[in-house]
Design a protein around this motif. Structure first.
Motif, PDB file in Angstrom:
ATOM      1  N   UNK A  44       0.819  -1.212   0.000  1.00 26.89           N
ATOM      2  CA  UNK A  44       0.000   0.000   0.000  1.00 26.89           C
ATOM      3  C   UNK A  44       0.856   1.268   0.000  1.00 26.89           C
ATOM      4  N   UNK A  45       2.182   1.100   0.062  1.00 26.10           N
ATOM      5  CA  UNK A  45       3.074   2.270   0.119  1.00 26.10           C
ATOM      6  C   UNK A  45       2.938   3.165  -1.111  1.00 26.10           C
ATOM      7  N   UNK A  46       2.872   2.530  -2.293  1.00 21.60           N
ATOM      8  CA  UNK A  46       2.798   3.316  -3.524  1.00 21.60           C
ATOM      9  C   UNK A  46       1.513   4.137  -3.568  1.00 21.60           C
ATOM     10  N   UNK A  47       0.431   3.520  -3.124  1.00 25.16           N
ATOM     11  CA  UNK A  47      -0.870   4.207  -3.075  1.00 25.16           C
ATOM     12  C   UNK A  47      -0.798   5.417  -2.142  1.00 25.16           C
ATOM     13  N   UNK A  74       7.558   8.443   5.260  1.00 23.04           N
ATOM     14  CA  UNK A  74       7.197   7.351   4.366  1.00 23.04           C
ATOM     15  C   UNK A  74       8.445   6.669   3.804  1.00 23.04           C
ATOM     16  N   UNK A  75       9.453   7.468   3.536  1.00 27.28           N
ATOM     17  CA  UNK A  75      10.669   6.900   2.936  1.00 27.28           C
ATOM     18  C   UNK A  75      11.364   5.922   3.891  1.00 27.28           C
ATOM     19  N   UNK A  76      11.151   6.083   5.186  1.00 28.91           N
ATOM     20  CA  UNK A  76      11.763   5.166   6.147  1.00 28.91           C
ATOM     21  C   UNK A  76      11.038   3.823   6.208  1.00 28.91           C
ATOM     22  N   UNK A  77       9.885   3.754   5.579  1.00 31.95           N
ATOM     23  CA  UNK A  77       9.095   2.519   5.647  1.00 31.95           C
ATOM     24  C   UNK A  77       9.315   1.621   4.432  1.00 31.95           C
ATOM     25  N   UNK A  78      10.076   2.108   3.490  1.00 30.75           N
ATOM     26  CA  UNK A  78      10.275   1.341   2.255  1.00 30.75           C
ATOM     27  C   UNK A  78      11.309   0.228   2.424  1.00 30.75           C
TER      28      UNK A  78
END
Lengths: 78, 78
Positions: A44-47, A74-78
């Motif tokens: 769901x990150x891209x969304x 958000x970048x830390x969750x990739x």
């Protein structure tokens, strides 16, 4: 008909606090809230990124994004 | 009995958006929301600062402070 709202989080303490107080305060007769854990639901990150979410916790409501305090970017969750 | 919530803002576009969408989504049967414009009600600045408000818009709910996106820092309103 209820409005859909999406709450993105990552299980962090800041996220949990926002979820408990803020989501619990929304009018249940008007909103269906989907809770998405971006730490586990990485698909769901891209969304979230497309919607404009920069950090979690974030609530998407009426096409507006509300970043609530700051838990993680958000970048830390990739 | 309703719970009191306080929304601090400064009339900025980010504040207005948060007020319209986020405050409008709160359950009216459970919350009495007071809206405080810190740009005009400067006598409330000290109170907001003591509560821990760092920037506006901010919502104080259940003794938790939720900074919603970023409009202006409290120090810029003094």
């Amino acid at each position: 008909m209820k409005t859909k709202a999406v709450f993105y989080h990552a299980g962090c303490p800041v996220c949990v606090s926002a979820e408990q107080s803020m989501l619990g305060a929304l009018d249940p007769s008007r909103f269906d809230v989907e809770v998405v854990h971006l730490g586990t639901a990485k698909n769901r990150l891209a969304e979230a990124e497309t919607l404009g979410v920069k950090s979690v916790p974030a609530l998407v409501l009426d096409n507006h994004i509300f970043h609530i305090n700051f838990g993680a970017s958000l970048s830390d969750l990739k």
